[in-house]
Design an enzyme around this catalytic site. Sequence first.
Site, PDB file in Angstrom:
ATOM      1  N   ASP A 178       0.788  -1.254   0.000  1.00 27.41           N
ATOM      2  CA  ASP A 178       0.000   0.000   0.000  1.00 27.41           C
ATOM      3  C   ASP A 178       0.813   1.294   0.000  1.00 27.41           C
ATOM      4  O   ASP A 178       0.216   2.377  -0.051  1.00 27.41           O
ATOM      5  CB  ASP A 178      -0.941   0.090   1.233  1.00 27.41           C
ATOM      6  CG  ASP A 178      -1.989  -1.011   1.258  1.00 27.41           C
ATOM      7  OD1 ASP A 178      -2.104  -1.744   0.262  1.00 27.41           O
ATOM      8  OD2 ASP A 178      -2.688  -1.130   2.281  1.00 27.41           O
ATOM      9  N   ASP A 397      -7.360  -8.255   9.574  1.00 28.46           N
ATOM     10  CA  ASP A 397      -6.892  -7.007   8.966  1.00 28.46           C
ATOM     11  C   ASP A 397      -6.888  -5.860   9.967  1.00 28.46           C
ATOM     12  O   ASP A 397      -6.306  -4.808   9.697  1.00 28.46           O
ATOM     13  CB  ASP A 397      -7.827  -6.600   7.816  1.00 28.46           C
ATOM     14  CG  ASP A 397      -7.823  -7.604   6.684  1.00 28.46           C
ATOM     15  OD1 ASP A 397      -6.733  -8.055   6.291  1.00 28.46           O
ATOM     16  OD2 ASP A 397      -8.918  -7.952   6.188  1.00 28.46           O
TER      17      ASP A 397
HETATM   18  C1  BGC Z   1      -0.554  -6.668   9.745  1.00 30.77           C
HETATM   19  C2  BGC Z   1       0.716  -7.439  10.015  1.00 30.77           C
HETATM   20  C3  BGC Z   1       0.510  -8.910   9.715  1.00 30.77           C
HETATM   21  C4  BGC Z   1      -0.037  -9.103   8.317  1.00 30.77           C
HETATM   22  C5  BGC Z   1      -0.328 -10.545   7.975  1.00 30.77           C
HETATM   23  C6  BGC Z   1      -1.063  -6.953   8.363  1.00 30.77           C
HETATM   24  O1  BGC Z   1      -2.304  -6.348   8.198  1.00 30.77           O
HETATM   25  O2  BGC Z   1      -0.348  -5.306   9.941  1.00 30.77           O
HETATM   26  O3  BGC Z   1       1.087  -7.271  11.347  1.00 30.77           O
HETATM   27  O4  BGC Z   1       1.718  -9.619   9.855  1.00 30.77           O
HETATM   28  O5  BGC Z   1      -1.217  -8.341   8.161  1.00 30.77           O
HETATM   29  O6  BGC Z   1      -1.418 -11.053   8.636  1.00 30.77           O
END
Ligand code: BGC
Length: 458
Positions: A178, A397
């Site tokens: 992003d 998320d």
């Molecule tokens: C988070 C991370 C995480 C990743 C995978 C992201 O949205 O901020 O901390 O490792 O997702 O689940």
Amino acid sequence: MSRTTPPPHRRRRRPAMLAGALVGAAAITAATLGLASAEDPAPLQRVENPYEGADVYVNPDWSANAEASGGSAIADQPTGVWLDSIGAITGGSAGNSTGLAEHLDRAVEQAGGEPFVFQMVTYNLPGRDCSALASNGELGPEEIDRYKTEFIDPIAEIVGEYATANPNLRIVNIVEIDSLPNLITNTGSAETATPECNEMLANGNYQEGVSYNVGTLGEYENVYNYIDAGHWGWLGWDTNFQPAADLFNEVIGTAPASPDKVAGIAVNVANYGSLEEPHFSVDETIGGTQVRESEWIDWNQYTNNTDFGLDFAAAVDGGHGLIIDTSRNGWGGPDRPSGPGPETSVDEYVNGGRIDQRIHTGNWCNQAGAGLGERPQASPASGIHAYAWIKPPGESDGSSEEIPNDEGKGFDRMCDPTYEGNPLNQNHMSGALGGAPISGHWFEAQFQELMANAYPPL
Ligand code: BGC
């Protein structure tokens, strides 16, 4: 946890002490067998598509979660390893208990000397996630030096060691989710602009960080960099597409990055957009109104991640490869349409026929109704390097309400099912599932729904 700062990474991909042994039968044998041998190092060579003819790392940590949640049908699927903090490199972070070297040890073991892909996500830019709160990180907007010396350099140190010793190991690096897209749409005087994104655009630290990431890790020929390019419902409009491609090319052309260190782009990472929308196209007209004018498409030039991803990959300097994250874009289950919607209005036509069941394309957090998408596979279609599960299905998320944590994660109302939206999703409901933990943590209810709505079905 305290750590000392290592010296800046200076290592070249072919250390001088090994350079003499780059040719000859012994070297080729070593390469074929993937043997780690200081005496017989094989020449490292980039293949066009690292996934071709290779198995992919299955993360035992994710597998165990999936298995424990009744997911034995998919627990052997490869998923991405997220390096989302300095602590994650050594495995000290709350979300990631296994360090990078340990993952790579396991990867070498799973590989058995054969060509093998290890998928990692590098995600820790200063001022991370400037347009949202759920994945805010540990580094402040100005901490670019820490990003380089405490995040990228130590990763390069470890990756370099394994990459050099294991020529058949192909390390896929998904670069900073992003970040560059945020600089395009959420800056300046746009309605969606945030002070945080404007700060990052002005200080240049996203651009500098991405260039450093790509350039430093790309020193190793068996590292394959794919820069994150958002998704069709973000950069698909022509007013976003070309400015984004220009920004990508500027960053790719700025040292230490260079086009030969870019394998391509990744799209739909941790998002929910479909691979294709077979029941309508932007060029159709319903009752005198173009499909492009429908509320869902909203004048976008694209309707799906395949067409958008291929075109964006072609516009970006470097290897033009494309990875599409299909971990959660399946949209199966009873609501999946089997044909076009009624031609009573352009909106009914599009809404009745679309695969993607979200309320709005700008919704991104724990989307209700989503299912697992295409299983990971190499070269699923021309120009696509892989469908991959970069976001491990079942990992949240963002939390649906405020949860204090020591990961720097904020509470983003886009993860709250009662939230009525903002300009980023044109004031629609968030479409998020309730009861979610903070981002990266296991979200059992979502995992169950993803399995139930998988498409292709499990
Ligand atoms: C988070 C991370 C995480 C990743 C995978 C992201 O949205 O901020 O901390 O490792 O997702 O689940």
